[in-house]
Motif scaffolding. Structure first.
Motif, short mmCIF file in Angstrom:
data_model
loop_
_atom_site.label_atom_id
_atom_site.label_comp_id
_atom_site.label_asym_id
_atom_site.label_seq_id
_atom_site.Cartn_x
_atom_site.Cartn_y
_atom_site.Cartn_z
N PHE A 18 0.86 -1.19 0.00
CA PHE A 18 0.00 0.00 0.00
C PHE A 18 0.89 1.23 0.00
O PHE A 18 2.01 1.18 0.51
CB PHE A 18 -0.92 0.00 1.22
N PRO A 19 0.38 2.32 -0.58
CA PRO A 19 1.19 3.55 -0.62
C PRO A 19 1.56 4.01 0.80
O PRO A 19 2.65 4.50 1.03
CB PRO A 19 0.28 4.57 -1.31
N ASN A 20 0.62 3.85 1.74
CA ASN A 20 0.87 4.20 3.14
C ASN A 20 -0.24 3.58 3.98
O ASN A 20 -1.18 3.00 3.46
CB ASN A 20 0.93 5.73 3.32
N SER A 21 -0.14 3.74 5.30
CA SER A 21 -1.11 3.06 6.16
C SER A 21 -2.50 3.66 6.01
O SER A 21 -3.51 2.95 6.11
CB SER A 21 -0.65 3.10 7.62
N LYS A 26 -8.25 3.16 4.25
CA LYS A 26 -9.31 3.62 3.37
C LYS A 26 -9.82 2.48 2.48
O LYS A 26 -11.02 2.23 2.38
CB LYS A 26 -8.78 4.77 2.50
N GLN A 27 -8.85 1.77 1.86
CA GLN A 27 -9.24 0.68 0.95
C GLN A 27 -9.93 -0.45 1.70
O GLN A 27 -10.90 -1.03 1.20
CB GLN A 27 -8.00 0.14 0.23
N ALA A 28 -9.42 -0.76 2.89
CA ALA A 28 -10.00 -1.87 3.65
C ALA A 28 -11.42 -1.51 4.07
O ALA A 28 -12.33 -2.34 4.01
CB ALA A 28 -9.13 -2.17 4.87
N LYS A 29 -11.62 -0.25 4.50
CA LYS A 29 -12.94 0.19 4.96
C LYS A 29 -13.96 0.11 3.81
O LYS A 29 -15.12 -0.22 4.02
CB LYS A 29 -12.83 1.63 5.47
N ARG A 30 -13.49 0.38 2.61
CA ARG A 30 -14.42 0.37 1.47
C ARG A 30 -14.52 -1.03 0.84
O ARG A 30 -15.16 -1.20 -0.20
CB ARG A 30 -13.95 1.39 0.42
N GLY A 31 -13.92 -2.00 1.47
CA GLY A 31 -14.03 -3.37 0.98
C GLY A 31 -13.23 -3.62 -0.29
O GLY A 31 -13.54 -4.51 -1.07
N LEU A 32 -12.21 -2.81 -0.51
CA LEU A 32 -11.42 -2.93 -1.74
C LEU A 32 -10.23 -3.88 -1.58
O LEU A 32 -9.56 -4.21 -2.54
CB LEU A 32 -10.92 -1.56 -2.20
N GLU A 44 -8.04 -8.26 7.71
CA GLU A 44 -7.40 -7.38 8.68
C GLU A 44 -5.90 -7.62 8.70
O GLU A 44 -5.42 -8.62 8.15
CB GLU A 44 -8.00 -7.58 10.07
N LYS A 45 -5.20 -6.70 9.33
CA LYS A 45 -3.75 -6.83 9.40
C LYS A 45 -3.38 -7.98 10.34
O LYS A 45 -3.89 -8.07 11.44
CB LYS A 45 -3.13 -5.52 9.93
N ALA A 46 -2.51 -8.84 9.87
CA ALA A 46 -2.00 -9.90 10.74
C ALA A 46 -0.88 -9.31 11.59
O ALA A 46 -0.26 -8.32 11.21
CB ALA A 46 -1.47 -11.05 9.90
N ILE A 47 -0.68 -9.93 12.74
CA ILE A 47 0.45 -9.51 13.57
C ILE A 47 1.73 -9.79 12.80
O ILE A 47 1.88 -10.83 12.17
CB ILE A 47 0.43 -10.30 14.90
N MET A 48 2.65 -8.85 12.84
CA MET A 48 3.84 -8.97 12.00
C MET A 48 4.86 -9.99 12.51
O MET A 48 5.56 -10.59 11.73
CB MET A 48 4.54 -7.61 11.87
#
Ligand SMILES: [Zn+2]
Length: 154
Positions: A18-21, A26-32, A44-48
């Motif tokens: 992603f370009p930035n967090s 934004k993309q995740a919220k819009r289901g993209l 969702e983000k997995a633990i790193m």
């Protein structure tokens, strides 16, 4: 650019740039953002941290992914040789302890009695201090250290 390890609601893990967090949010919220394996947009983000363990797939023993969100779990890296060695060690130990009497701290005393013919010979195991062990060896009494597994040393 930022690389995220993502996980879908079916627990597929995948990586995405992603370009930035903020862009990710934004993309995740819009289901993209969707899972490439099943197409689910519930991502969702997995633990790193598990990524470190996953790097070396050949010999990693890592905490299950399910635990990743909780407290850190102990992890270890064991080579196949090490695992085989531990299995053998455990077999030997189980065999010894199954076929011998545990005489505990009386080991030096019992070993001596057997050596000098006071009691009948049998298989025993127990504890001996370094001093006891040295004395027994000097008297020509033969015995072997009982193999210990690393986790029992504490
Ligand atoms: Zn998926």
């Amino acid at each position: 650019m930022i690389l995220y390890t993502l996980i879908c609601d079916k627990r597929h893990e995948f990586e995405s740039w992603f370009p930035n967090s903020a862009a990710y949010d934004k993309q995740a919220k819009r289901g993209l953002v969707s899972c490439p394996l099943c197409g689910s947009a519930k991502v969702e983000k997995a633990i790193m941290s598990p990524r470190l363990a996953r790097k070396d797939r050949s010999s990693a023993v890592a905490a299950p992914v399910e635990d990743a969100g909780q407290a850190p779990s102990p992890v270890a890296m064991m080579s196949p040789q090490e695992q085989e060695f531990r299995t053998k060690l455990k077999e030997l130990r189980d065999h010894l302890t199954a076929n011998a009497d545990n005489v505990g701290k009386k080991f030096p005393e019992e070993a001596r009695k057997m050596h000098y013919g006071d009691i009948e010979h049998r298989s025993i195991y127990g504890e001996a201090t370094a001093q006891d062990a040295k004395a027994l060896h000097e008297e020509g009494i033969e015995f072997h250290p009982l193999p210990m597994l690393p986790e029992e040393r504490n």
